[in-house]
Design an enzyme around this catalytic site. Structure first.
Site, mmCIF file in Angstrom:
data_model
loop_
_atom_site.group_PDB
_atom_site.id
_atom_site.type_symbol
_atom_site.label_atom_id
_atom_site.label_comp_id
_atom_site.label_asym_id
_atom_site.label_seq_id
_atom_site.Cartn_x
_atom_site.Cartn_y
_atom_site.Cartn_z
ATOM 1 N N HIS A 207 0.825 -1.213 0.000
ATOM 2 C CA HIS A 207 0.000 0.000 0.000
ATOM 3 C C HIS A 207 0.857 1.259 0.000
ATOM 4 O O HIS A 207 1.861 1.339 0.699
ATOM 5 C CB HIS A 207 -0.911 0.015 1.237
ATOM 6 N N LYS B 286 14.288 -7.178 0.834
ATOM 7 C CA LYS B 286 15.209 -6.849 -0.257
ATOM 8 C C LYS B 286 15.733 -8.148 -0.855
ATOM 9 O O LYS B 286 15.583 -9.210 -0.264
ATOM 10 C CB LYS B 286 16.350 -5.955 0.225
ATOM 11 N N ARG C 57 18.837 -10.291 6.775
ATOM 12 C CA ARG C 57 20.240 -9.985 6.482
ATOM 13 C C ARG C 57 20.958 -11.290 6.191
ATOM 14 O O ARG C 57 20.709 -12.310 6.835
ATOM 15 C CB ARG C 57 20.809 -9.170 7.626
ATOM 16 N N LYS D 277 25.487 -15.845 5.758
ATOM 17 C CA LYS D 277 26.555 -16.647 5.157
ATOM 18 C C LYS D 277 26.161 -17.108 3.771
ATOM 19 O O LYS D 277 25.008 -16.997 3.372
ATOM 20 C CB LYS D 277 26.942 -17.820 6.042
#
Length: 131
Positions: free
Chosen positions: A44, A97, A111, A114
């Site tokens: 949104h 991401k 994140r 490894k």
């Protein structure tokens, strides 16, 4: 335009998984998506504080989960993300991401902690592309 949710062969989808695909979702071969995960190919708009969020429209960028990924329990994958081939996403992670191929990603937000590329292959010069 019509939207599409495509799930390739030998992919497992656990119970209680939500796949919401107005922006298109492509899930590759031999993926494992654990219970209670959410894959949301839309978001949104909310930039205008004077207008109700409900009336500001949505974005639809799409999501790609490449072959051989393991998505742990309760993972959330947000719009516009590609999770690279052979990646592992830890339980409870929020993927906001892109995740490179052969990565292990955890946390909120995700994140990469490894790589899954074995050291012996790395030394032989066999990179992610297999060349």
């Amino acid at each position: 335009a019509d939207t599409c949710i495509y799930i390739d062969e030998e992919t497992f989808i656990g119970p209680g998984v939500c796949i919401e695909g107005p922006g298109n979702i492509k899930i590759g071969k031999r993926c494992m998506i654990a219970a209670h995960s959410g894959i949301y190919a839309n978001s949104h708009n909310f930039a205008n504080s004077l207008e109700p969020i409900k009336h500001q429209g949505v974005t639809r960028k799409g999501i790609v989960i490449e072959d051989d990924c393991w998505i742990g329990h309760g993972v959330t994958v947000l719009d516009g993300v590609t999770i690279g081939q052979g990646s592992v996403i830890g339980a409870g992670t929020v993927v906001n991401k892109n995740v490179p191929p052969l990565s292990v990603a955890v946390g909120v937000p995700a994140r990469v902690i490894k790589s899954r590329i074995s050291q012996s292959l790395w030394e032989e010069g066999v990179g992610i592309s297999g060349t």
